[in-house]
Design an enzyme around this catalytic site. Structure first.
Site, PDB file in Angstrom:
ATOM      1  N   CYS A 187       0.846  -1.179   0.000  1.00  0.00           N
ATOM      2  CA  CYS A 187       0.000   0.000   0.000  1.00  0.00           C
ATOM      3  C   CYS A 187       0.886   1.236   0.000  1.00  0.00           C
ATOM      4  O   CYS A 187       2.042   1.176   0.424  1.00  0.00           O
ATOM      5  CB  CYS A 187      -0.986   0.026   1.157  1.00  0.00           C
ATOM      6  N   GLU A 245      -7.784   8.651   4.076  1.00  0.00           N
ATOM      7  CA  GLU A 245      -7.405   8.203   2.734  1.00  0.00           C
ATOM      8  C   GLU A 245      -8.602   7.912   1.850  1.00  0.00           C
ATOM      9  O   GLU A 245      -9.619   7.382   2.293  1.00  0.00           O
ATOM     10  CB  GLU A 245      -6.501   6.961   2.819  1.00  0.00           C
TER      11      GLU A 245
END
Length: 199
Positions: A85, A134
């Site tokens: 990620c 996010e």
């Protein structure tokens, strides 16, 4: 021997060899780019919503590749998380960023990488005091080559079945965002691995 500590203001080198601050792409609630911010500043409370990606790669047996983040990372060091990620550079397509970082961290290029939707979350990290606000682009794919992890990024890796993941999740520390992104990616994961694998 102690682990090297990566400063929170870690930089990447530009093409002319000078170090630059890592910039993230800020987005609105619809994922539309509205500007940029320096990486650490974007993660300081209350956090600024920024573009990110999460990759879930599986082997030919339908097992998920987990990574344990390097012990020297400024954010969530040593915790287990999904395959890869990170954050696209401003203007970089999330798909391209996902493939690039998977190769940089694990030394392998994903096969059949496919988009798996987006998920938006707000996860404070109680240990560091940083906040993950996010807008996360999800990707699923296969890994069909030997891993060559970068030790500065990845401390360990493991391929797990759903049952093994449940055991590990009960025992080990995982990233604050792991279950959120896994659950959001599950429909695409089931499509990739087939229903019999149990994802």
């Amino acid at each position: 021997m102690g682990m090297p500590i990566t400063p929170a203001t870690a930089t990447h080198s530009s093409s002319n060899g000078t170090a630059e601050a890592i910039m993230l792409e800020l987005v609105d609630e619809n994922g539309v780019t509205i500007g940029t911010a320096e990486k650490l500043a974007a993660h300081q409370p209350p956090g600024r919503l920024h573009r990110a990606f999460s990759v879930f790669l599986f082997d030919d047996y339908g097992r998920l590749l987990l990574q344990q983040r390097a012990l020297g990372k400024y954010h969530s060091p040593g915790v287990w998380s999904n395959t890869c990620c990170g954050h696209p550079y401003p203007g970089e397509a999330p798909f391209a960023a996902a493939a690039r970082r998977t190769y940089e961290e694990l030394g392998v290029s994903p096969s059949l990488l496919a988009e798996a939707g987006t998920v938006r979350y707000n996860h404070p990290d109680p240990v560091s005091g940083l906040v993950e606000q996010e807008y996360n682009h999800l990707f699923v794919g296969l890994v069909q080559a030997p891993l060559r992890p970068d030790p500065e990024e990845v401390h360990a890796t493991a391929f797990v079945t759903p049952d093994e993941l449940a055991e590990r999740h009960a025992r080990d520390t995982f990233s604050a965002w792991f279950m959120t992104v896994l659950d959001a990616a599950r429909p695409a994961i089931r499509e990739l691995t087939g229903p019999s694998e149990g994802w």
